[in-house]
Design a protein around this motif. Structure first.
Motif, PDB file in Angstrom:
ATOM      1  N   PHE A  50       0.828  -1.200   0.000  1.00 48.11           N
ATOM      2  CA  PHE A  50       0.000   0.000   0.000  1.00 48.11           C
ATOM      3  C   PHE A  50       0.863   1.251   0.000  1.00 48.11           C
ATOM      4  O   PHE A  50       0.579   2.228  -0.714  1.00 48.11           O
ATOM      5  CB  PHE A  50      -0.931   0.040   1.209  1.00 48.11           C
ATOM      6  CG  PHE A  50      -1.523   1.403   1.435  1.00 48.11           C
ATOM      7  CD1 PHE A  50      -2.509   1.889   0.594  1.00 48.11           C
ATOM      8  CD2 PHE A  50      -1.040   2.230   2.440  1.00 48.11           C
ATOM      9  CE1 PHE A  50      -3.020   3.164   0.765  1.00 48.11           C
ATOM     10  CE2 PHE A  50      -1.547   3.505   2.615  1.00 48.11           C
ATOM     11  CZ  PHE A  50      -2.545   3.973   1.777  1.00 48.11           C
ATOM     12  N   SER A  51       1.939   1.254   0.774  1.00 50.22           N
ATOM     13  CA  SER A  51       2.830   2.406   0.822  1.00 50.22           C
ATOM     14  C   SER A  51       3.383   2.729  -0.562  1.00 50.22           C
ATOM     15  O   SER A  51       3.424   3.894  -0.976  1.00 50.22           O
ATOM     16  CB  SER A  51       3.972   2.141   1.802  1.00 50.22           C
ATOM     17  OG  SER A  51       4.859   3.240   1.848  1.00 50.22           O
ATOM     18  N   VAL A  59       1.024  10.573  -2.422  1.00 49.73           N
ATOM     19  CA  VAL A  59       0.746  10.673  -0.992  1.00 49.73           C
ATOM     20  C   VAL A  59       2.059  10.478  -0.239  1.00 49.73           C
ATOM     21  O   VAL A  59       2.673   9.417  -0.309  1.00 49.73           O
ATOM     22  CB  VAL A  59      -0.280   9.618  -0.545  1.00 49.73           C
ATOM     23  CG1 VAL A  59      -0.558   9.752   0.949  1.00 49.73           C
ATOM     24  CG2 VAL A  59      -1.570   9.763  -1.343  1.00 49.73           C
ATOM     25  N   ALA A  60       2.494  11.508   0.449  1.00 52.08           N
ATOM     26  CA  ALA A  60       3.792  11.476   1.119  1.00 52.08           C
ATOM     27  C   ALA A  60       3.765  10.546   2.323  1.00 52.08           C
ATOM     28  O   ALA A  60       2.825  10.603   3.132  1.00 52.08           O
ATOM     29  CB  ALA A  60       4.183  12.879   1.560  1.00 52.08           C
ATOM     30  N   PRO A  61       4.772   9.682   2.467  1.00 51.80           N
ATOM     31  CA  PRO A  61       4.847   8.802   3.643  1.00 51.80           C
ATOM     32  C   PRO A  61       4.851   9.623   4.929  1.00 51.80           C
ATOM     33  O   PRO A  61       5.459  10.697   4.996  1.00 51.80           O
ATOM     34  CB  PRO A  61       6.174   8.069   3.450  1.00 51.80           C
ATOM     35  CG  PRO A  61       6.462   8.165   1.988  1.00 51.80           C
ATOM     36  CD  PRO A  61       5.897   9.488   1.539  1.00 51.80           C
ATOM     37  N   GLU A  62       4.122   9.111   5.947  1.00 60.77           N
ATOM     38  CA  GLU A  62       4.052   9.707   7.282  1.00 60.77           C
ATOM     39  C   GLU A  62       3.285  11.034   7.312  1.00 60.77           C
ATOM     40  O   GLU A  62       3.234  11.699   8.342  1.00 60.77           O
ATOM     41  CB  GLU A  62       5.450   9.886   7.882  1.00 60.77           C
ATOM     42  CG  GLU A  62       6.198   8.565   8.019  1.00 60.77           C
ATOM     43  CD  GLU A  62       7.571   8.730   8.646  1.00 60.77           C
ATOM     44  OE1 GLU A  62       7.896   9.855   9.079  1.00 60.77           O
ATOM     45  OE2 GLU A  62       8.308   7.737   8.709  1.00 60.77           O
ATOM     46  N   GLU A  67      -1.403   8.546   6.863  1.00 54.36           N
ATOM     47  CA  GLU A  67      -1.814   7.844   8.079  1.00 54.36           C
ATOM     48  C   GLU A  67      -3.310   7.577   8.071  1.00 54.36           C
ATOM     49  O   GLU A  67      -3.759   6.518   8.526  1.00 54.36           O
ATOM     50  CB  GLU A  67      -1.417   8.657   9.319  1.00 54.36           C
ATOM     51  CG  GLU A  67       0.084   8.786   9.524  1.00 54.36           C
ATOM     52  CD  GLU A  67       0.782   7.444   9.686  1.00 54.36           C
ATOM     53  OE1 GLU A  67       0.136   6.485  10.190  1.00 54.36           O
ATOM     54  OE2 GLU A  67       1.964   7.330   9.303  1.00 54.36           O
ATOM     55  N   ARG A  68      -4.093   8.521   7.545  1.00 50.91           N
ATOM     56  CA  ARG A  68      -5.542   8.313   7.450  1.00 50.91           C
ATOM     57  C   ARG A  68      -5.852   7.157   6.517  1.00 50.91           C
ATOM     58  O   ARG A  68      -6.681   6.302   6.819  1.00 50.91           O
ATOM     59  CB  ARG A  68      -6.222   9.599   6.944  1.00 50.91           C
ATOM     60  CG  ARG A  68      -7.743   9.487   6.836  1.00 50.91           C
ATOM     61  CD  ARG A  68      -8.343  10.671   6.110  1.00 50.91           C
ATOM     62  NE  ARG A  68      -7.980  10.706   4.697  1.00 50.91           N
ATOM     63  CZ  ARG A  68      -8.584   9.939   3.768  1.00 50.91           C
ATOM     64  NH1 ARG A  68      -9.535   9.100   4.096  1.00 50.91           N
ATOM     65  NH2 ARG A  68      -8.209  10.037   2.506  1.00 50.91           N
ATOM     66  N   GLN A  69      -5.177   7.134   5.374  1.00 52.87           N
ATOM     67  CA  GLN A  69      -5.417   6.070   4.414  1.00 52.87           C
ATOM     68  C   GLN A  69      -4.952   4.724   4.947  1.00 52.87           C
ATOM     69  O   GLN A  69      -5.630   3.702   4.768  1.00 52.87           O
ATOM     70  CB  GLN A  69      -4.717   6.389   3.093  1.00 52.87           C
ATOM     71  CG  GLN A  69      -5.330   7.574   2.355  1.00 52.87           C
ATOM     72  CD  GLN A  69      -4.673   7.819   1.010  1.00 52.87           C
ATOM     73  OE1 GLN A  69      -3.672   7.205   0.673  1.00 52.87           O
ATOM     74  NE2 GLN A  69      -5.234   8.730   0.232  1.00 52.87           N
ATOM     75  N   ARG A  74      -6.005  -0.823   7.135  1.00 55.17           N
ATOM     76  CA  ARG A  74      -5.966  -1.768   8.258  1.00 55.17           C
ATOM     77  C   ARG A  74      -7.370  -2.182   8.681  1.00 55.17           C
ATOM     78  O   ARG A  74      -7.626  -3.348   8.969  1.00 55.17           O
ATOM     79  CB  ARG A  74      -5.222  -1.142   9.436  1.00 55.17           C
ATOM     80  CG  ARG A  74      -3.721  -1.019   9.219  1.00 55.17           C
ATOM     81  CD  ARG A  74      -3.080  -0.181  10.310  1.00 55.17           C
ATOM     82  NE  ARG A  74      -1.625  -0.170  10.183  1.00 55.17           N
ATOM     83  CZ  ARG A  74      -0.837   0.728  10.776  1.00 55.17           C
ATOM     84  NH1 ARG A  74      -1.376   1.695  11.520  1.00 55.17           N
ATOM     85  NH2 ARG A  74       0.471   0.657  10.610  1.00 55.17           N
ATOM     86  N   ALA A  75      -8.280  -1.208   8.713  1.00 51.36           N
ATOM     87  CA  ALA A  75      -9.647  -1.487   9.166  1.00 51.36           C
ATOM     88  C   ALA A  75     -10.404  -2.376   8.186  1.00 51.36           C
ATOM     89  O   ALA A  75     -11.322  -3.101   8.584  1.00 51.36           O
ATOM     90  CB  ALA A  75     -10.408  -0.180   9.368  1.00 51.36           C
TER      91      ALA A  75
END
Length: 253
Positions: A50-51, A59-62, A67-69, A74-75
């Protein structure tokens, strides 16, 4: 061979399977198992892949957006990945691009030897099969990724049928479609209550419940814990899939 002859042979094969299961006393003649997190250990490769996909879409890491994505990924573990990316990125073209990037990244990690069978998983499948049950493996990944996992593990001939969302009309978990497709394609049982489902996520549990399966077992080797599995309909929660054959035996006793 005519279509009528093929249909007759398919019907005869189904009747023979059901007769064999009845003779063996199998109440649960069809067992539908998830792959990653349930029978296959992937060491968190979903998040790594995913990263890679998120970065390709800028989408920049961290970052807060990342983090929202990631929290959403995970959910929704267990859901069809294209459905996840449609939710995250909206436009179909962006979602398809993200999904392709994800599958490529995950496939490369698989090819690099980053997956393994969970302890006792193959033995559980072989025991269930030896008992006269039909075992089907399912996944939320695309077919190319599923095939890469099966090849990496040497599982191409382990079960008679493997399914991904595209094999069930495009809808993955939490919809019941893959479980019901397993029933329709194998003809292994004549009642949804004779299906046993096992998985490691809340979506696996929902899929099993919505299909009408008589046994829906959560396992604690993957994404979600006991509370989430119970809350979403697990009839039983096991330490691992290795315990499933004994659970089914007890349920039939």
């Amino acid at each position: 061979m005519t279509s009528a002859t093929q249909a007759t042979q398919a019907t005869q094969a189904t009747q023979a399977t059901q007769a064999a299961q009845a003779a063996a006393g199998n109440r649960f003649g069809l067992v539908v198992l998830d792959m990653a997190g349930t029978t296959v250990a992937d060491g968190g490769l979903v998040e790594h892949a995913f990263s890679a996909a998120a970065q390709r879409l800028g989408v920049a890491p961290e970052s807060e957006e990342y983090e929202r994505q990631l929290a959403y990924v995970r959910a929704t573990m267990g859901e069809s990945k294209i459905s996840v990316f449609r939710h995250l990125f909206g436009e179909e073209e962006r979602a398809q691009y993200a999904n392709t990037a994800f599958e490529e990244a995950y496939g490369a990690l698989v090819d690099g030897g980053r997956i393994a069978p969970l302890p006792g998983a193959r033995e559980a499948v072989e025991r269930l099969t030896a008992e006269g049950r039909t075992v089907v493996l399912t996944t939320g990944f695309a077919r190319t990724t599923q095939d890469a996992i099966l090849a990496a593990l040497g599982w191409q001939d382990l079960v008679p049928l493997t399914l991904c969302p595209a094999d069930a009309g495009g809808r993955g978990r939490p919809c019941p479609d893959m479980v019901l497709a397993a029933l329709l394609r194998t003809g292994a049982v004549d009642d949804v209550r004779r299906i046993a489902v096992a998985g490691d996520t809340s979506y696996d549990m929902l899929s099993g419940v919505r299909s009408g399966a008589g046994l829906v077992a959560g396992v604690l080797t993957g994404a979600h814990g006991r509370d989430q599995l119970d809350r979403h309909g697990a009839t039983h929660v096991l330490g691992s899939v290795a315990e499933l054959p004994d659970l089914i035996a007890r349920a039939e006793a």
